[in-house]
Scaffold this active site. Structure first.
Site, PDB file in Angstrom:
ATOM      1  CB  THR A   1      -0.913  -0.004   1.258  1.00  0.00           C
ATOM      2  OG1 THR A   1      -1.760  -1.139   1.167  1.00  0.00           O
ATOM      3  CG2 THR A   1      -1.737   1.249   1.364  1.00  0.00           C
TER       4      THR A   1
ATOM      5  CG  ASP B   1      -1.364  -7.077  -2.140  1.00  0.00           C
ATOM      6  OD1 ASP B   1      -1.058  -7.810  -1.176  1.00  0.00           O
ATOM      7  OD2 ASP B   1      -2.377  -6.361  -2.146  1.00  0.00           O
ATOM      8  CB  SER B   2       3.100  -8.017   1.146  1.00  0.00           C
ATOM      9  OG  SER B   2       2.063  -8.034   2.082  1.00  0.00           O
ATOM     10  CB  SER B   3      -1.521 -11.107  -0.633  1.00  0.00           C
ATOM     11  OG  SER B   3      -2.061 -10.171   0.251  1.00  0.00           O
TER      12      SER B   3
ATOM     13  CB  THR C   1       0.863  -4.118   6.538  1.00  0.00           C
ATOM     14  OG1 THR C   1      -0.401  -4.095   5.877  1.00  0.00           O
ATOM     15  CG2 THR C   1       1.431  -2.723   6.634  1.00  0.00           C
ATOM     16  CG  ASP C   2      -2.142  -7.789   3.649  1.00  0.00           C
ATOM     17  OD1 ASP C   2      -2.486  -7.042   4.589  1.00  0.00           O
ATOM     18  OD2 ASP C   2      -2.769  -7.850   2.568  1.00  0.00           O
TER      19      ASP C   2
ATOM     20  CD  GLN D   1      -6.094 -22.105  17.793  1.00  0.00           C
ATOM     21  OE1 GLN D   1      -7.086 -21.509  18.176  1.00  0.00           O
ATOM     22  NE2 GLN D   1      -6.155 -23.348  17.325  1.00  0.00           N
ATOM     23  CB  CYS D   2      -2.583 -17.356  23.100  1.00  0.00           C
ATOM     24  SG  CYS D   2      -3.919 -18.179  23.917  1.00  0.00           S
TER      25      CYS D   2
HETATM   26  N1  ASP Z   1      -2.389  -5.757   0.726  1.00  0.00           N
HETATM   27  C1  ASP Z   1      -1.347  -4.830   1.068  1.00  0.00           C
HETATM   28  C2  ASP Z   1      -0.031  -5.577   1.115  1.00  0.00           C
HETATM   29  O1  ASP Z   1       0.232  -6.266   2.040  1.00  0.00           O
HETATM   30  C3  ASP Z   1      -1.640  -4.177   2.367  1.00  0.00           C
HETATM   31  C4  ASP Z   1      -0.593  -3.216   2.836  1.00  0.00           C
HETATM   32  O2  ASP Z   1       0.366  -2.909   2.199  1.00  0.00           O
HETATM   33  O3  ASP Z   1      -0.760  -2.687   3.925  1.00  0.00           O
HETATM   34  O4  ASP Z   1       0.745  -5.483   0.178  1.00  0.00           O
END
Ligand code: ASP
Length: 354
Positions: A29, A72-74, A104-105, A291-292
């Site tokens: 992002t 996109d980091s996904s 961030t993902d 999971q915590c």
């Molecule tokens: N979908 C974005 C990513 O991880 C979200 C972000 O950058 O915050 O690339």
């Protein structure tokens, strides 16, 4: 997929630079802009000075690398981690610190992976990104990048203050392999439930010197091989045998991360324990991570985890899933199974409290 060095006009400061920082722009992002139709697309990092003129006033010299196609980091994969690790390794001696701009993902996965790939790191590798694109007037991108650069350049007596892979986001510096993405709408996207922040940024940057790790060897060693035949099996009430069998019968499966309840507990269903034991006997490494987001696995504390310990499930202690996964990927990429089992239970780069 490729990475290349780019020229960013106007950022190379004159002679009196206090540090040299290498930036790797991967996408996310942070660098989104609008195309003619208004859709969000990656911007050209070479134009960063237009969006952030103060970058010129930091007294730093920059080298900038960019993914040829910012992502996109996904869509991040071990192949991308290899590019980042190699770029840092190849340019290590000429730079004082490194900043990786990343979505961030999956930032916590990438930061964890790099922490295991770069053994003996003696300089800062600071991941950052943004919840709003830099073109947005309310964007968090500007502060995140400027402070990440300050931290990457920060030295005391010519030694890096934070010789670690870390994440800087929303005024906090966290250890990378302790971090998790916990928020997708507010600016405080990351947390490290089991480890204190390495620094807080206010009017000045307050480093938590006691929490910062010192390098444990002299030279940097880069690991670039990954094993990806690994599964994460999250337990839930009502989990059924077919699903577990399907996961555990995966061809070439090398390791399974069990995401258990609380302090490492699992249902005591006999079929479940038998399936786990069968996999372990076939040579699969099975590890127990909670999971915590806070606390730790203590196998044997409750009856519901005694059996896991008995059949040879390894405790992940207070490791995050992201750290456990990337640690196994890197270890299994380079070592034999028995050695991986030993190393998994040790604290390699601050990911585990002992
Ligand atoms: N979908 C974005 C990513 O991880 C979200 C972000 O950058 O915050 O690339």
């Amino acid at each position: 997929m490729n990475i290349r060095q780019i020229e960013v006009k106007g950022v190379h400061a004159a002679s009196d630079v206090r540090a040299r920082v290498l930036i790797i722009y991967t996408g996310g992002t942070f660098g989104m802009t609008h195309d003619n139709s208004g859709a969000l697309i990656p911007f050209d990092f070479a134009s960063i000075v237009e969006h952030l003129p103060t970058i010129k006033n930091l007294g730093l010299a920059f080298t900038v690398f960019s993914f040829e196609q910012p992502i996109d980091s996904s869509n991040i994969s071990p192949e991308h981690w290899r590019l980042m690790g190699k770029t840092i390794y190849d340019n290590y001696t000429d730079h004082d610190g490194f900043v990786i701009l990343h979505g961030t993902d999956t930032m916590a996965y990438s930061a964890s992976a790099l922490s295991f790939m770069l053994q003996g790191l003696g300089k800062p590798v600071v991941f950052t990104g943004a919840q709003l694109p830099i073109i947005d007037p309310r964007s968090d991108a500007r502060e995140n990048l400027i402070t990440a650069l300050e931290i990457a350049a920060a030295k005391n007596d010519d030694q890096a203050i934070v010789p670690e892979v870390c994440i800087y986001f929303d005024y906090e510096l966290l250890r990378g392999n302790r971090s998790k993405k916990v928020e997708s709408m507010q600016f405080d996207a990351f947390d490290s439930g089991n480890y204190p922040p390495l620094a807080k940024a206010g009017v000045k940057i307050d480093y938590n010197f006691n929490a910062i790790r010192k390098p444990d060897r002299e030279t940097l060693q880069l690991f670039t091989d990954f094993e990806t035949n690994i599964a994460i099996l999250k337990l839930f009430p009502g989990i059924n045998k077919q699903v577990v069998e399907a996961v555990l019968s995966t061809n070439e499966l090398k390791a399974v991360i069990l995401e258990t309840y609380g302090s490492g507990n699992a249902p005591t269903l006999p079929w479940l324990i038998e399936l786990f034991a069968k996999s372990i006997n076939q040579g699969v490494i099975m590890v127990n991570v909670s999971q915590c987001p806070g606390g730790m696995v203590v196998q044997g504390k409750y009856e519901t985890s005694k059996e896991l310990k008995r059949i040879g499930v390894l405790s992940g202690g207070d490791m995050t899933t992201e750290a456990a996964l990337t640690k196994l990927m890197v270890l299994l990429g380079s070592y034999r199974v028995d050695r991986c089992k030993e190393l998994f239970t040790l604290n390699l780069t601050g990911e585990l409290s002992t």
